[in-house]
Design a protein around this motif. Sequence first.
Motif, PDB file in Angstrom:
ATOM      1  N   SER A   1     107.303 -16.896 -37.732  1.00 39.89           N
ATOM      2  CA  SER A   1     107.040 -17.111 -36.317  1.00 39.89           C
ATOM      3  C   SER A   1     108.246 -16.719 -35.484  1.00 39.89           C
ATOM      4  N   GLU A   2     108.085 -16.785 -34.162  1.00 39.25           N
ATOM      5  CA  GLU A   2     109.173 -16.426 -33.256  1.00 39.25           C
ATOM      6  C   GLU A   2     110.350 -17.404 -33.354  1.00 39.25           C
ATOM      7  N   THR A   3     110.125 -18.580 -33.925  1.00 43.92           N
ATOM      8  CA  THR A   3     111.235 -19.514 -34.138  1.00 43.92           C
ATOM      9  C   THR A   3     111.639 -19.589 -35.611  1.00 43.92           C
ATOM     10  N   GLY A   4     111.175 -18.622 -36.405  1.00 45.06           N
ATOM     11  CA  GLY A   4     111.604 -18.520 -37.789  1.00 45.06           C
ATOM     12  C   GLY A   4     110.862 -19.389 -38.773  1.00 45.06           C
ATOM     13  N   THR A   5     109.865 -20.153 -38.318  1.00 47.62           N
ATOM     14  CA  THR A   5     109.087 -20.981 -39.235  1.00 47.62           C
ATOM     15  C   THR A   5     108.033 -20.119 -39.941  1.00 47.62           C
ATOM     16  N   VAL A   6     107.477 -20.642 -41.025  1.00 46.15           N
ATOM     17  CA  VAL A   6     106.515 -19.870 -41.813  1.00 46.15           C
ATOM     18  C   VAL A   6     105.206 -20.637 -41.964  1.00 46.15           C
ATOM     19  N   TYR A   7     104.141 -19.880 -42.087  1.00 47.36           N
ATOM     20  CA  TYR A   7     102.832 -20.464 -42.351  1.00 47.36           C
ATOM     21  C   TYR A   7     102.705 -20.763 -43.844  1.00 47.36           C
ATOM     22  N   THR A   8     102.131 -21.916 -44.149  1.00 45.97           N
ATOM     23  CA  THR A   8     101.804 -22.218 -45.537  1.00 45.97           C
ATOM     24  C   THR A   8     100.463 -21.572 -45.882  1.00 45.97           C
ATOM     25  N   LYS A   9     100.179 -21.504 -47.150  1.00 51.74           N
ATOM     26  CA  LYS A   9      98.901 -20.945 -47.595  1.00 51.74           C
ATOM     27  C   LYS A   9      97.731 -21.745 -47.024  1.00 51.74           C
ATOM     28  N   ARG A  10      97.886 -23.053 -46.987  1.00 53.55           N
ATOM     29  CA  ARG A  10      96.809 -23.891 -46.453  1.00 53.55           C
ATOM     30  C   ARG A  10      96.607 -23.636 -44.965  1.00 53.55           C
ATOM     31  N   GLU A  11      97.705 -23.505 -44.219  1.00 54.00           N
ATOM     32  CA  GLU A  11      97.586 -23.257 -42.779  1.00 54.00           C
ATOM     33  C   GLU A  11      96.901 -21.929 -42.505  1.00 54.00           C
ATOM     34  N   LEU A  12      97.305 -20.894 -43.228  1.00 57.09           N
ATOM     35  CA  LEU A  12      96.698 -19.579 -42.990  1.00 57.09           C
ATOM     36  C   LEU A  12      95.252 -19.553 -43.460  1.00 57.09           C
ATOM     37  N   SER A  13      94.989 -20.206 -44.576  1.00 58.21           N
ATOM     38  CA  SER A  13      93.613 -20.289 -45.075  1.00 58.21           C
ATOM     39  C   SER A  13      92.705 -20.992 -44.067  1.00 58.21           C
ATOM     40  N   ASN A  14      93.183 -22.086 -43.478  1.00 57.20           N
ATOM     41  CA  ASN A  14      92.379 -22.820 -42.496  1.00 57.20           C
ATOM     42  C   ASN A  14      92.152 -21.995 -41.237  1.00 57.20           C
ATOM     43  N   LEU A  15      93.197 -21.291 -40.774  1.00 63.20           N
ATOM     44  CA  LEU A  15      93.026 -20.428 -39.604  1.00 63.20           C
ATOM     45  C   LEU A  15      92.030 -19.315 -39.902  1.00 63.20           C
ATOM     46  N   SER A  16      92.136 -18.738 -41.087  1.00 62.69           N
ATOM     47  CA  SER A  16      91.224 -17.664 -41.471  1.00 62.69           C
ATOM     48  C   SER A  16      89.772 -18.145 -41.503  1.00 62.69           C
ATOM     49  N   ALA A  17      89.549 -19.318 -42.089  1.00 61.69           N
ATOM     50  CA  ALA A  17      88.190 -19.865 -42.164  1.00 61.69           C
ATOM     51  C   ALA A  17      87.629 -20.130 -40.778  1.00 61.69           C
ATOM     52  N   LEU A  18      88.474 -20.661 -39.879  1.00 66.05           N
ATOM     53  CA  LEU A  18      88.020 -20.932 -38.521  1.00 66.05           C
ATOM     54  C   LEU A  18      87.741 -19.632 -37.768  1.00 66.05           C
ATOM     55  N   CYS A  19      88.565 -18.627 -37.988  1.00 61.33           N
ATOM     56  CA  CYS A  19      88.325 -17.333 -37.348  1.00 61.33           C
ATOM     57  C   CYS A  19      86.966 -16.768 -37.767  1.00 61.33           C
ATOM     58  N   LYS A  20      86.643 -16.871 -39.032  1.00 59.10           N
ATOM     59  CA  LYS A  20      85.345 -16.383 -39.500  1.00 59.10           C
ATOM     60  C   LYS A  20      84.221 -17.176 -38.852  1.00 59.10           C
ATOM     61  N   GLN A  21      84.398 -18.477 -38.733  1.00 61.84           N
ATOM     62  CA  GLN A  21      83.388 -19.330 -38.104  1.00 61.84           C
ATOM     63  C   GLN A  21      83.196 -18.972 -36.636  1.00 61.84           C
ATOM     64  N   LEU A  22      84.285 -18.604 -35.960  1.00 63.89           N
ATOM     65  CA  LEU A  22      84.246 -18.303 -34.526  1.00 63.89           C
ATOM     66  C   LEU A  22      84.063 -16.817 -34.236  1.00 63.89           C
ATOM     67  N   ASN A  23      83.872 -16.015 -35.280  1.00 64.98           N
ATOM     68  CA  ASN A  23      83.714 -14.563 -35.146  1.00 64.98           C
ATOM     69  C   ASN A  23      84.947 -13.920 -34.509  1.00 64.98           C
ATOM     70  N   LEU A  24      86.109 -14.325 -34.979  1.00 65.79           N
ATOM     71  CA  LEU A  24      87.378 -13.753 -34.548  1.00 65.79           C
ATOM     72  C   LEU A  24      87.993 -12.945 -35.682  1.00 65.79           C
ATOM     73  N   LEU A  25      88.625 -11.846 -35.327  1.00 63.31           N
ATOM     74  CA  LEU A  25      89.462 -11.118 -36.273  1.00 63.31           C
ATOM     75  C   LEU A  25      90.837 -11.777 -36.303  1.00 63.31           C
ATOM     76  N   LEU A  26      91.554 -11.621 -37.403  1.00 60.99           N
ATOM     77  CA  LEU A  26      92.889 -12.214 -37.545  1.00 60.99           C
ATOM     78  C   LEU A  26      93.910 -11.113 -37.837  1.00 60.99           C
ATOM     79  N   LEU A  27      94.889 -11.001 -36.946  1.00 63.04           N
ATOM     80  CA  LEU A  27      95.983 -10.042 -37.091  1.00 63.04           C
ATOM     81  C   LEU A  27      97.279 -10.805 -37.338  1.00 63.04           C
TER      82      LEU A  27
END
Length: 364
Positions: free
Chosen positions: A157-183
């Motif tokens: 991130s812009e403050t140097g923190t990192v996403y965990t696998k669980r965080e990215l997995s949850n965002l990805s699942a929600l994006c699919k549910q909301l019909n969003l692409l993830l970049l």
Amino acid sequence: MPSTNFCQDEACPPYSLMDDYSEGAHPQILEALLRTNSTQQVSYGGDDYSNTARQLIREKINCTEDEAEIFFVPSGTSANLISIASCLRPYEAVITLETGHIACKEAGAIEATGHKLILVPPVDGKMTTTNLQKAMQQNQFFPHMAKPRLLYISNASETGTVYTKRELSNLSALCKQLNLLLLVDGARIGTALCSKKNDMTLHDIFEYSDIFWIGGTKAGALMGEAIVVKKQLAEGFVFHLKQHGALLAKGRIMGVQFVELFRDDLFFTLAGHANAMAEKISANFEKLGHELAAETATNQVFVTLPMDLVQRLQDRFRFYIWEQLDDGRVMVRLVTSWATDEMQVDKFNAWVAQWTAASKEFAT
């Protein structure tokens, strides 16, 4: 990492901890560019080196040519702009953090393509599923509002923190549910994957995103980013490169560099060094009682310091004043790189320790 700074006296220019691209390129990359310089190659990224680099990257990701295409561009801004412009219709919008690079550091490049940015407050520098869901709920008055279609995040991130696998997995699942692409912006993906807080691989990032890119500019290359596009979005992508001036005739220059970065583990070795130097600076601040403004997980250190100390350090080091605080202190950002000289880090830490000890003695 051997010392590369041979200037030892007080007349030396301040040593830069401003960013991770003040140096040129790793010697191995420069040697490869020189070694391959006279060979004739196909232009516009169809050269042998670029094709080899694509195959090496796919091997690191653990994906096939049928699953993803890889495109090389010269800069992070071009990577973000082209990735977004390639897959959105004119009325579609991007959801991003208020601190997102495309919102703060790219001079309105995304808006210039005609796409609205929907800004969301960060939590620990990152997007959360709660904030993403709220942003979607607040942007549903169609056709009077731009339609959210893509989520943009950065790892690190812009403050140097990192996403965990669980965080990215949850965002990805929600994006699919909301019909969003993830970049996923991967300008510092090397330092993210080498972080002690990381539990992901390149394959995980590929699996959970639709497009992500691997930053070379901040990882020891002269320039260049590798955009990984899932096959279903890759059709016509090269036309967007051409229209935005990113399809270089001498695409071989980026191909050669990414071959060197990914032929063995140079990419990760250099990122690990950057993280280790940041951790050394951060640990010294904590030991001396200075307040970290964000957890140091990668190669960026955010710390709150008295202005007197900042001015003292600025005589010998360059770094970014991130924010002026109401109590007269300032938050500063220090960034280490693949080439950061450990001797200079030791000098920096010694100056901080000396000033801190003197200030405590004066206070008593």
